[in-house]
Design an enzyme around this catalytic site. Structure first.
Site, mmCIF file in Angstrom:
data_model
loop_
_atom_site.group_PDB
_atom_site.id
_atom_site.type_symbol
_atom_site.label_atom_id
_atom_site.label_comp_id
_atom_site.label_asym_id
_atom_site.label_seq_id
_atom_site.Cartn_x
_atom_site.Cartn_y
_atom_site.Cartn_z
ATOM 1 N N GLY A 259 0.863 -1.319 0.107
ATOM 2 C CA GLY A 259 0.173 0.000 0.049
ATOM 3 C C GLY A 259 0.816 1.433 0.095
ATOM 4 O O GLY A 259 0.334 2.467 0.193
ATOM 5 N N ARG A 339 -7.521 4.027 -15.059
ATOM 6 C CA ARG A 339 -7.410 4.267 -13.499
ATOM 7 C C ARG A 339 -8.085 5.637 -13.477
ATOM 8 O O ARG A 339 -8.629 6.188 -12.396
ATOM 9 C CB ARG A 339 -5.856 4.338 -12.877
ATOM 10 C CG ARG A 339 -5.065 2.709 -12.944
ATOM 11 C CD ARG A 339 -4.189 3.029 -12.108
ATOM 12 N NE ARG A 339 -3.993 3.272 -10.688
ATOM 13 C CZ ARG A 339 -3.865 4.273 -10.207
ATOM 14 N NH1 ARG A 339 -3.410 5.404 -10.990
ATOM 15 N NH2 ARG A 339 -3.859 4.567 -8.912
ATOM 16 N N TYR A 343 -10.570 5.701 -10.542
ATOM 17 C CA TYR A 343 -10.053 6.411 -9.008
ATOM 18 C C TYR A 343 -9.831 8.046 -9.344
ATOM 19 O O TYR A 343 -9.079 8.627 -8.386
ATOM 20 C CB TYR A 343 -8.925 5.776 -8.505
ATOM 21 C CG TYR A 343 -8.639 4.413 -8.855
ATOM 22 C CD1 TYR A 343 -9.579 3.516 -8.036
ATOM 23 C CD2 TYR A 343 -7.910 3.754 -9.574
ATOM 24 C CE1 TYR A 343 -9.479 2.349 -8.351
ATOM 25 C CE2 TYR A 343 -7.511 2.576 -9.731
ATOM 26 C CZ TYR A 343 -8.661 1.501 -9.176
ATOM 27 O OH TYR A 343 -8.397 0.177 -9.266
ATOM 28 N N CYS A 370 -15.018 4.377 -26.724
ATOM 29 C CA CYS A 370 -16.327 5.009 -27.331
ATOM 30 C C CYS A 370 -17.073 5.312 -25.980
ATOM 31 O O CYS A 370 -18.256 4.760 -25.654
ATOM 32 C CB CYS A 370 -17.311 4.012 -28.148
ATOM 33 S SG CYS A 370 -16.383 3.748 -29.825
ATOM 34 N N GLU A 371 -16.612 6.038 -25.220
ATOM 35 C CA GLU A 371 -17.532 6.646 -24.097
ATOM 36 C C GLU A 371 -16.490 8.039 -23.713
ATOM 37 O O GLU A 371 -15.298 8.346 -23.848
ATOM 38 C CB GLU A 371 -17.589 5.837 -22.630
ATOM 39 C CG GLU A 371 -16.550 5.395 -22.199
ATOM 40 C CD GLU A 371 -16.708 4.404 -20.873
ATOM 41 O OE1 GLU A 371 -17.089 3.251 -21.391
ATOM 42 O OE2 GLU A 371 -16.642 4.920 -19.881
HETATM 43 N N1 LLP Z 1 -1.118 -6.748 -0.390
HETATM 44 C C1 LLP Z 1 -2.522 -7.298 -0.549
HETATM 45 C C2 LLP Z 1 -3.171 -8.143 0.202
HETATM 46 C C3 LLP Z 1 -3.059 -6.356 -1.515
HETATM 47 O O1 LLP Z 1 -4.434 -6.543 -1.588
HETATM 48 C C4 LLP Z 1 -2.651 -5.346 -2.344
HETATM 49 C C5 LLP Z 1 -3.385 -4.587 -3.348
HETATM 50 C C6 LLP Z 1 -0.933 -5.563 -2.134
HETATM 51 C C7 LLP Z 1 -0.423 -6.153 -0.969
HETATM 52 C C8 LLP Z 1 -0.050 -4.283 -2.715
HETATM 53 O O2 LLP Z 1 -0.716 -2.975 -2.875
HETATM 54 P P1 LLP Z 1 0.370 -1.921 -3.537
HETATM 55 O O3 LLP Z 1 1.483 -1.750 -2.513
HETATM 56 O O4 LLP Z 1 0.199 -2.033 -4.645
HETATM 57 O O5 LLP Z 1 -0.369 -0.749 -3.013
HETATM 58 N N2 LLP Z 1 -5.994 -1.056 -8.574
HETATM 59 C C9 LLP Z 1 -5.682 -0.168 -7.539
HETATM 60 C C10 LLP Z 1 -4.825 -0.920 -6.648
HETATM 61 C C11 LLP Z 1 -5.565 -2.099 -6.020
HETATM 62 C C12 LLP Z 1 -4.645 -2.653 -4.999
HETATM 63 C C13 LLP Z 1 -5.194 -3.991 -4.586
HETATM 64 N N3 LLP Z 1 -4.498 -4.676 -3.515
HETATM 65 C C14 LLP Z 1 -5.152 0.929 -8.576
HETATM 66 O O6 LLP Z 1 -4.857 0.732 -9.511
HETATM 67 O O7 LLP Z 1 -4.596 1.979 -7.536
#
Ligand code: LLP
Length: 441
Positions: A259, A339, A343, A370-371
């Site tokens: 995260g 994205r 978001y 197409c949007e």
């Molecule tokens: N661990 C778990 C259990 C997770 O669900 C995730 C991300 C991570 C680690 C890694 O998180 P990161 O370090 O990459 O933030 N599609 C969204 C992000 C979804 C993240 C889902 N889980 C976006 O494009 O921002």
């Protein structure tokens, strides 16, 4: 500070290093308008591999892996493959000594095909079907992260030998991030809220083949505040103490998820890895001492912070519409980067491959889908003479882009071209219309 930053007029005839908070390491803007990454010309890549295309710089990925390992030498770093995975990427992060977090049979198969040792793989997911659990057991993955009581029972029934598991706990900590990626609070689908986690531990203990190796939590994504990880550790260690009191043994691992935020635009806040490294070990040691527990081994699961800045996307301008607003439409968009639509994510964009002396003008960079919501960069500034045929480059697209790409409008997905040791090579080839038709009976 570079010479060109000190004397802006030098920019037109001196190469300029681009901001390493959002561009790959060693990215240089040349006076002729080209940009190089590790010495490789992006304009040349666009000509050779066509557009739209993702580019990933292997050296930056390696540097990010090393930064994590150096900052937290005693912790396990597990790359969250959901950010971007293909065989080469899986092999690269494994080669850098990272473990791998996968969240589907597809990611698991990719990791195994890349030769990642199964014991270094963790399987995640809030709704893993039996076939995924079976695939993980057959492969012999190191740990399965359990997310529901039903899943504990199903895994226990499917396992034919001992399997290490982690129980995913929702610590009730808000990472203050986008709602779609907030997972540390109770009112969302992942994990066991602290009030129910003891029951999950009981369930695991009732399964003779499941071994409770540790606890897991993931507070959310794109988090900038180190303090929320400290608070999660406090709460999880208190829960570990409860487990120790009730069962006489304490889990040996504490996985605090990923995260960590990255900057998408110059000036965006990013996660303070060194701040985390300095504070998390101290809090963990203090809390364990307070509760009389042995210190568990920490695992971190960064995805975005490993891959995002290593990647960028190349587009070609198809048309420019000038009116009350200038729309610069490119040959990609929503399908290769959902994205902004999902978001409200913001990006920078630069003209590539042509030197322009025109002043900067506000434009809206839109996609070809197409949007009307297919807007890539609503508030871009590009040279006023931007025109059809120009190349554009969007930085910081290495995480959650290729993996989130769709075939919306039956548009084939772009390739991933990797730069490594001064050369470029496709890691994932461009999809073709034939590929699209292959699944169609
Ligand atoms: N661990 C778990 C259990 C997770 O669900 C995730 C991300 C991570 C680690 C890694 O998180 P990161 O370090 O990459 O933030 N599609 C969204 C992000 C979804 C993240 C889902 N889980 C976006 O494009 O921002």
């Amino acid at each position: 500070m570079t010479l060109a930053e000190l004397i802006p007029s030098l920019r037109t005839w001196l190469p300029t290093r681009l901001d390493e908070r959002i561009w790959p390491d060693r990215t240089t803007a040349l006076p002729d308008g080209d940009i190089t990454v590790g010495g490789v010309s992006l304009a040349h890549l666009a000509e050779t591999f066509d557009t739209p295309g993702y580019v990933v710089d292997a050296a930056t990925v390696r540097a990010r892996c090393r930064a994590y390992r150096a900052a937290l030498p005693d912790a396990e770093i597990a790359y969250a493959g959901k950010a971007f995975l293909c065989r080469e990427m899986a092999a690269l992060v494994a080669d850098e000594g990272l473990s791998l977090d996968v969240c589907s049979a597809g990611e698991l198969a990719t990791a195994l095909a890349a030769g990642v040792p199964a014991r270094r793989i963790l399987l995640h997911g809030n709704a893993k079907p039996d076939r995924e659990l079976r695939a993980a057991l057959t492969a012999g993955v190191g740990r399965v992260v359990l997310d529901s009581l039903g899943e504990i029972d199903r895994l226990g029934a499917l396992a034919t030998r001992r399997q290490d598991v982690l129980v995913r706990v929702t610590p009730g900590v808000d990472g203050h991030t986008h709602r779609a990626v907030t997972t540390g609070v109770d009112d969302q689908k992942f994990g066991f809220p602290l009030g129910h986690a003891a029951e999950a531990v009981e369930h695991v203990r009732r399964q003779p083949r499941l071994e409770l190796a540790g606890l897991h939590c993931h507070i959310g994504s794109q988090i900038t505040d180190v303090g929320v990880y400290e608070e999660a550790v406090r709460r999880l260690v208190a829960f570990m103490a409860e487990i120790a009191l009730r069962h006489g043994t304490c889990p040996r691992q504490l996985n605090i998820g990923g995260g960590h935020a990255v900057a998408y635009r110059s000036g965006d806040a990013e996660f303070d890895l060194h701040g985390l490294a300095a504070r998390i070990g101290r809090v963990l040691a203090f809390e364990c001492r307070k509760h009389g527990l042995a210190v568990p081994r920490l695992t971190l699961e960064p995805g975005r912070a490993i891959a995002a800045r290593a990647g960028l996307t190349l587009y070609r301008v198809v048309t420019v519409k000038r009116g009350t607003r200038t729309f610069v439409a490119v040959d990609g968009g929503f399908a290769d980067n959902p994205r902004p639509a999902l978001y409200g994510a913001s990006y920078e964009v630069r003209l590539l491959g042509r030197a322009s002396t025109a002043p900067g003008a506000p434009v809206t960079v839109v996609g070809r889908h197409c949007e009307a919501g297919d807007v890539l960069v609503p508030d871009a500034v590009l040279p006023a003479d931007v025109r059809a045929g120009d190349l554009l480059v969007v930085p910081c697209t290495g995480a959650y882009h290729h993996c989130m790409a769709s075939n919306y409008n039956m548009v084939a997905r772009p390739p991933v071209v990797a730069i490594s040791d001064g050369a470029a090579r496709p890691w994932v080839r461009r999809e073709t219309e034939e590929d699209l038709l292959r699944r169609d009976s």
